[in-house]
Design a protein around this motif. Structure first.
Motif, PDB file in Angstrom:
ATOM      1  N   LEU A 131     -18.040  22.560  -9.880  1.00  0.00           N
ATOM      2  CA  LEU A 131     -19.352  22.110 -10.375  1.00  0.00           C
ATOM      3  C   LEU A 131     -20.348  21.658  -9.465  1.00  0.00           C
ATOM      4  O   LEU A 131     -21.586  22.093  -9.759  1.00  0.00           O
ATOM      5  N   ASN A 132     -19.908  20.723  -8.468  1.00  0.00           N
ATOM      6  CA  ASN A 132     -20.895  20.290  -7.763  1.00  0.00           C
ATOM      7  C   ASN A 132     -21.425  21.610  -6.794  1.00  0.00           C
ATOM      8  O   ASN A 132     -22.630  21.318  -6.355  1.00  0.00           O
ATOM      9  N   GLU A 133     -20.550  22.415  -6.389  1.00  0.00           N
ATOM     10  CA  GLU A 133     -21.177  23.316  -5.576  1.00  0.00           C
ATOM     11  C   GLU A 133     -21.886  24.170  -6.222  1.00  0.00           C
ATOM     12  O   GLU A 133     -23.222  24.781  -5.841  1.00  0.00           O
ATOM     13  N   ASP A 134     -22.000  24.468  -7.449  1.00  0.00           N
ATOM     14  CA  ASP A 134     -22.713  25.217  -8.424  1.00  0.00           C
ATOM     15  C   ASP A 134     -24.050  24.649  -8.512  1.00  0.00           C
ATOM     16  O   ASP A 134     -25.236  25.233  -8.693  1.00  0.00           O
ATOM     17  N   MET A 135     -23.945  23.255  -8.874  1.00  0.00           N
ATOM     18  CA  MET A 135     -25.011  22.533  -9.098  1.00  0.00           C
ATOM     19  C   MET A 135     -26.139  22.492  -7.827  1.00  0.00           C
ATOM     20  O   MET A 135     -27.218  22.700  -8.061  1.00  0.00           O
ATOM     21  N   SER A 136     -25.280  22.124  -6.498  1.00  0.00           N
ATOM     22  CA  SER A 136     -26.123  22.155  -5.410  1.00  0.00           C
ATOM     23  C   SER A 136     -26.914  23.467  -5.192  1.00  0.00           C
ATOM     24  O   SER A 136     -27.915  23.475  -4.539  1.00  0.00           O
ATOM     25  N   ALA A 137     -26.047  24.661  -5.310  1.00  0.00           N
ATOM     26  CA  ALA A 137     -26.714  25.972  -5.253  1.00  0.00           C
ATOM     27  C   ALA A 137     -28.115  25.925  -6.154  1.00  0.00           C
ATOM     28  O   ALA A 137     -29.062  26.534  -5.427  1.00  0.00           O
ATOM     29  N   SER A 138     -27.897  25.706  -7.269  1.00  0.00           N
ATOM     30  CA  SER A 138     -28.932  25.822  -8.228  1.00  0.00           C
ATOM     31  C   SER A 138     -30.015  24.805  -7.657  1.00  0.00           C
ATOM     32  O   SER A 138     -31.498  25.214  -7.746  1.00  0.00           O
ATOM     33  N   PHE A 139     -29.783  23.688  -7.201  1.00  0.00           N
ATOM     34  CA  PHE A 139     -30.875  22.779  -6.856  1.00  0.00           C
ATOM     35  C   PHE A 139     -31.570  23.160  -5.677  1.00  0.00           C
ATOM     36  O   PHE A 139     -32.791  22.872  -5.504  1.00  0.00           O
ATOM     37  N   GLU A 140     -30.780  23.713  -4.852  1.00  0.00           N
ATOM     38  CA  GLU A 140     -31.340  24.247  -3.556  1.00  0.00           C
ATOM     39  C   GLU A 140     -32.301  25.266  -3.645  1.00  0.00           C
ATOM     40  O   GLU A 140     -33.308  25.433  -3.075  1.00  0.00           O
ATOM     41  N   ARG A 141     -31.825  26.078  -4.709  1.00  0.00           N
ATOM     42  CA  ARG A 141     -32.903  27.219  -4.921  1.00  0.00           C
ATOM     43  C   ARG A 141     -34.363  26.719  -5.331  1.00  0.00           C
ATOM     44  O   ARG A 141     -35.290  27.223  -5.251  1.00  0.00           O
ATOM     45  N   ASP A 142     -34.209  25.420  -6.002  1.00  0.00           N
ATOM     46  CA  ASP A 142     -35.600  24.980  -6.400  1.00  0.00           C
ATOM     47  C   ASP A 142     -35.998  24.079  -5.344  1.00  0.00           C
ATOM     48  O   ASP A 142     -36.975  23.222  -5.848  1.00  0.00           O
ATOM     49  N   GLY A 143     -35.316  23.666  -4.229  1.00  0.00           N
ATOM     50  CA  GLY A 143     -35.890  22.818  -3.391  1.00  0.00           C
ATOM     51  C   GLY A 143     -35.709  21.356  -3.757  1.00  0.00           C
ATOM     52  O   GLY A 143     -36.443  20.206  -3.416  1.00  0.00           O
ATOM     53  N   LEU A 144     -34.597  21.287  -4.483  1.00  0.00           N
ATOM     54  CA  LEU A 144     -34.422  19.761  -5.142  1.00  0.00           C
ATOM     55  C   LEU A 144     -33.054  19.087  -4.522  1.00  0.00           C
ATOM     56  O   LEU A 144     -32.132  19.851  -4.053  1.00  0.00           O
ATOM     57  N   THR A 145     -32.973  18.049  -4.539  1.00  0.00           N
ATOM     58  CA  THR A 145     -31.914  17.097  -3.896  1.00  0.00           C
ATOM     59  C   THR A 145     -31.281  16.763  -5.697  1.00  0.00           C
ATOM     60  O   THR A 145     -31.947  16.806  -6.600  1.00  0.00           O
ATOM     61  N   PRO A 146     -30.118  16.214  -5.708  1.00  0.00           N
ATOM     62  CA  PRO A 146     -29.217  15.861  -7.357  1.00  0.00           C
ATOM     63  C   PRO A 146     -30.261  14.579  -7.393  1.00  0.00           C
ATOM     64  O   PRO A 146     -30.288  14.597  -8.610  1.00  0.00           O
ATOM     65  N   ALA A 147     -30.497  13.793  -6.736  1.00  0.00           N
ATOM     66  CA  ALA A 147     -31.538  12.668  -7.216  1.00  0.00           C
ATOM     67  C   ALA A 147     -32.821  13.090  -7.931  1.00  0.00           C
ATOM     68  O   ALA A 147     -33.345  12.719  -8.967  1.00  0.00           O
ATOM     69  N   ARG A 148     -33.421  14.031  -6.992  1.00  0.00           N
ATOM     70  CA  ARG A 148     -34.738  14.605  -7.730  1.00  0.00           C
ATOM     71  C   ARG A 148     -34.469  15.473  -8.908  1.00  0.00           C
ATOM     72  O   ARG A 148     -35.342  15.295  -9.969  1.00  0.00           O
ATOM     73  N   ALA A 149     -33.462  16.134  -8.931  1.00  0.00           N
ATOM     74  CA  ALA A 149     -33.044  16.774 -10.173  1.00  0.00           C
ATOM     75  C   ALA A 149     -32.922  15.992 -11.340  1.00  0.00           C
ATOM     76  O   ALA A 149     -33.213  15.988 -12.688  1.00  0.00           O
ATOM     77  N   HIS A 150     -32.131  14.647 -11.178  1.00  0.00           N
ATOM     78  CA  HIS A 150     -31.711  13.727 -12.211  1.00  0.00           C
ATOM     79  C   HIS A 150     -33.066  12.983 -12.712  1.00  0.00           C
ATOM     80  O   HIS A 150     -33.103  13.107 -13.811  1.00  0.00           O
ATOM     81  N   LEU A 151     -34.082  12.713 -11.916  1.00  0.00           N
ATOM     82  CA  LEU A 151     -35.251  12.456 -12.402  1.00  0.00           C
ATOM     83  C   LEU A 151     -36.216  13.466 -13.433  1.00  0.00           C
ATOM     84  O   LEU A 151     -36.484  12.926 -14.324  1.00  0.00           O
ATOM     85  N   LEU A 152     -36.153  14.472 -12.732  1.00  0.00           N
ATOM     86  CA  LEU A 152     -36.768  15.609 -13.516  1.00  0.00           C
ATOM     87  C   LEU A 152     -35.968  15.799 -14.918  1.00  0.00           C
ATOM     88  O   LEU A 152     -36.670  16.037 -16.038  1.00  0.00           O
ATOM     89  N   TRP A 153     -34.438  15.833 -15.074  1.00  0.00           N
ATOM     90  CA  TRP A 153     -33.823  15.540 -16.086  1.00  0.00           C
ATOM     91  C   TRP A 153     -34.279  14.570 -17.064  1.00  0.00           C
ATOM     92  O   TRP A 153     -34.469  14.616 -18.312  1.00  0.00           O
ATOM     93  N   VAL A 154     -34.346  13.280 -16.621  1.00  0.00           N
ATOM     94  CA  VAL A 154     -34.712  12.293 -17.465  1.00  0.00           C
ATOM     95  C   VAL A 154     -36.316  12.371 -17.995  1.00  0.00           C
ATOM     96  O   VAL A 154     -36.528  12.096 -19.125  1.00  0.00           O
ATOM     97  N   LEU A 155     -37.002  12.823 -17.202  1.00  0.00           N
ATOM     98  CA  LEU A 155     -38.521  12.970 -17.494  1.00  0.00           C
ATOM     99  C   LEU A 155     -38.425  14.015 -18.701  1.00  0.00           C
ATOM    100  O   LEU A 155     -39.297  13.833 -19.556  1.00  0.00           O
ATOM    101  N   GLN A 156     -37.699  14.987 -18.393  1.00  0.00           N
ATOM    102  CA  GLN A 156     -37.624  16.088 -19.617  1.00  0.00           C
ATOM    103  C   GLN A 156     -37.286  15.465 -20.840  1.00  0.00           C
ATOM    104  O   GLN A 156     -37.772  15.738 -22.042  1.00  0.00           O
ATOM    105  N   GLN A 157     -36.259  14.772 -20.911  1.00  0.00           N
ATOM    106  CA  GLN A 157     -35.630  13.997 -22.088  1.00  0.00           C
ATOM    107  C   GLN A 157     -36.604  12.922 -22.291  1.00  0.00           C
ATOM    108  O   GLN A 157     -36.629  12.836 -23.759  1.00  0.00           O
ATOM    109  N   SER A 158     -37.304  12.247 -21.630  1.00  0.00           N
ATOM    110  CA  SER A 158     -38.014  11.018 -22.274  1.00  0.00           C
ATOM    111  C   SER A 158     -39.617  11.260 -22.281  1.00  0.00           C
ATOM    112  O   SER A 158     -40.138  10.693 -23.036  1.00  0.00           O
TER     113      SER A 158
END
Length: 154
Positions: A19-46
């Motif tokens: 799961l971590n490898e899949d997530m990292s590949a997806s984030f890398e595609r969009d130029g994100l780190t896990p922390a940046r992606a997490h912030l986007l996810w929270v912003l989308q929810q809130s």
């Protein structure tokens, strides 16, 4: 010690790695780190949020959020706007590109869930969810106990 426990833990650890490898590949595609992606996810929810609210939701310091927002703003994924009722605060909001990436993250999550769990019968999925919930609860307790007594370990 029961060897079945080791075998199941090995499967869980392999799942975590995959799961971590899949997530990292997806984030890398969009130029994100896990922390940046997490912030986007929270912003989308809130929705539009102050940096203080984002820091609280992420469980990090306001200074940490400032760095994350700075990098996401430089990537043109979020923007800061004046808060409508608090002159001292700013709201972090998505840009059009940020909205597109957040929506893609949601679609990717739904596709992964459907691919992994779609073939399961309702009773299998319910049992798996219940068991996984129990394991997660036990792990949280073990982590909290280890934090309270660093000599104990998990």
């Amino acid at each position: 010690m029961d060897p079945r426990h080791d075998a199941v833990l090995d499967q869980v650890l392999e799942l975590t790695v995959l799961l971590n490898e899949d997530m990292s590949a997806s984030f890398e595609r969009d130029g994100l780190t896990p922390a940046r992606a997490h912030l986007l996810w929270v912003l989308q929810q809130s929705g539009p949020s102050t940096q203080r609210d984002l820091a609280d939701a992420l469980g990090v310091s306001p200074r940490n959020v400032t760095g994350l927002v700075d990098s996401l703003e430089a990537s043109r994924l979020v923007t800061r706007r004046p808060h409508p009722t608090d002159r001292r605060a700013t709201l972090v909001t998505f840009t059009a590109e940020g909205e597109r990436i957040a929506a893609q993250m949601t679609r990717d999550k739904a596709m992964l869930g459907a691919g992994l769990f779609g073939p399961l019968a309702a009773a299998e999925l319910e049992g798996f969810s219940r068991t996984l919930g129990e394991i997660l609860d036990r792990l949280k307790v073990m982590i909290a106990e280890a934090a309270a007594d660093p000599t104990a370990g998990t």
